[in-house]
Design a protein around this motif. Sequence first.
Motif, PDB file in Angstrom:
ATOM      1  N   GLY A 226       0.786  -1.229   0.000  1.00 37.01           N
ATOM      2  CA  GLY A 226       0.000   0.000   0.000  1.00 37.01           C
ATOM      3  C   GLY A 226       0.816   1.275   0.000  1.00 37.01           C
ATOM      4  N   GLU A 227       2.132   1.158   0.131  1.00 37.39           N
ATOM      5  CA  GLU A 227       3.004   2.350   0.116  1.00 37.39           C
ATOM      6  C   GLU A 227       3.480   2.611  -1.306  1.00 37.39           C
ATOM      7  OE1 GLU A 227       7.240   3.973   1.966  1.00 37.39           O
ATOM      8  OE2 GLU A 227       6.417   2.073   2.686  1.00 37.39           O
ATOM      9  N   ILE A 228       3.357   3.846  -1.748  1.00 34.29           N
ATOM     10  CA  ILE A 228       3.767   4.221  -3.100  1.00 34.29           C
ATOM     11  C   ILE A 228       5.212   4.701  -3.076  1.00 34.29           C
ATOM     12  CG2 ILE A 228       3.390   5.872  -4.974  1.00 34.29           C
ATOM     13  CD1 ILE A 228       0.404   5.787  -4.272  1.00 34.29           C
ATOM     14  N   LEU A 229       6.016   4.112  -3.956  1.00 31.40           N
ATOM     15  CA  LEU A 229       7.419   4.487  -4.080  1.00 31.40           C
ATOM     16  C   LEU A 229       7.624   5.188  -5.417  1.00 31.40           C
ATOM     17  CD1 LEU A 229       9.127   1.130  -2.961  1.00 31.40           C
ATOM     18  CD2 LEU A 229       8.340   3.024  -1.518  1.00 31.40           C
ATOM     19  N   GLY A 230       8.080   6.407  -5.354  1.00 28.42           N
ATOM     20  CA  GLY A 230       8.412   7.135  -6.577  1.00 28.42           C
ATOM     21  C   GLY A 230       9.900   6.986  -6.862  1.00 28.42           C
ATOM     22  N   LYS A 231      10.504   8.037  -7.404  1.00 28.25           N
ATOM     23  CA  LYS A 231      11.935   8.032  -7.684  1.00 28.25           C
ATOM     24  C   LYS A 231      12.679   8.474  -6.422  1.00 28.25           C
ATOM     25  CE  LYS A 231      10.991   9.357 -12.435  1.00 28.25           C
ATOM     26  NZ  LYS A 231      11.057  10.437 -13.427  1.00 28.25           N
ATOM     27  N   PRO A 232      13.812   7.855  -6.126  1.00 34.97           N
ATOM     28  CA  PRO A 232      14.566   8.256  -4.928  1.00 34.97           C
ATOM     29  C   PRO A 232      15.241   9.612  -5.141  1.00 34.97           C
ATOM     30  CG  PRO A 232      15.840   6.667  -6.188  1.00 34.97           C
ATOM     31  CD  PRO A 232      14.490   6.786  -6.872  1.00 34.97           C
ATOM     32  N   ASN A 233      15.337  10.366  -4.067  1.00 30.24           N
ATOM     33  CA  ASN A 233      15.992  11.672  -4.131  1.00 30.24           C
ATOM     34  C   ASN A 233      17.484  11.600  -3.835  1.00 30.24           C
ATOM     35  OD1 ASN A 233      13.666  13.325  -4.699  1.00 30.24           O
ATOM     36  ND2 ASN A 233      12.981  12.845  -2.625  1.00 30.24           N
ATOM     37  N   ASN A 234      17.909  10.501  -3.198  1.00 29.30           N
ATOM     38  CA  ASN A 234      19.315  10.367  -2.818  1.00 29.30           C
ATOM     39  C   ASN A 234      19.649   8.892  -2.581  1.00 29.30           C
ATOM     40  OD1 ASN A 234      18.375   9.753  -0.111  1.00 29.30           O
ATOM     41  ND2 ASN A 234      18.070  11.956   0.155  1.00 29.30           N
ATOM     42  N   GLU A 235      20.914   8.622  -2.250  1.00 28.85           N
ATOM     43  CA  GLU A 235      21.361   7.242  -2.041  1.00 28.85           C
ATOM     44  C   GLU A 235      20.628   6.573  -0.879  1.00 28.85           C
ATOM     45  OE1 GLU A 235      25.594   6.787  -1.750  1.00 28.85           O
ATOM     46  OE2 GLU A 235      25.930   7.715  -3.716  1.00 28.85           O
TER      47      GLU A 235
END
Length: 192
Positions: free
Chosen positions: A76-85
Amino acid sequence: MKKLILASGSPRRKQLLEQAQLEFSISTSSVDESFNQTETPDQVVEQLAKRKARDVFLRHEDCIIIGADTIVSINGEILGKPNNEEEAKEMLCLLSGKNHEVYTGVAIISDEKTVSFHERTIVSFLPLEESDIESYIGSGEPFDKAGSYGIQGLGALFVNKIDGCYFNVVGLPLARTVRELKNFQHLIRHRE
């Protein structure tokens, strides 16, 4: 005949449309990609795809615009693009050894009609060791990809199996997109 425009700077989406032998150009959208966390993944990707397509359509109202957005969802958690390492590592640890869902929303807009849809693919990850994750982050590949991985690149080494459209995970459900474009067939210019 109307020009077809892809409202995305994604090299993967460009490559997929080229694979379908469509004649198109690219005009990227500059919309805010934030979303309401209470919405479902399918709602999020369709709304973002429409937002991107509309943004480009306002500059090219005599064309047919394809907008797309891809996200990863786990528990249920949405993961977009990471902002950092650090975010990339958190996402990859979360996906390690588990199934997750990849959603891509697509919107096709012309002055005559709008069509939008989404596809869902279930991806199963192998258990990842910390060294796998560190090495992958070091490759730089995770940073412009939802869920911090690209199935068409080194991220393929993490995938045990998929259920659904492979191209959906890459960023554009190609067969469905081309089928939907047939509704605009009389408007689209094709390669000679």
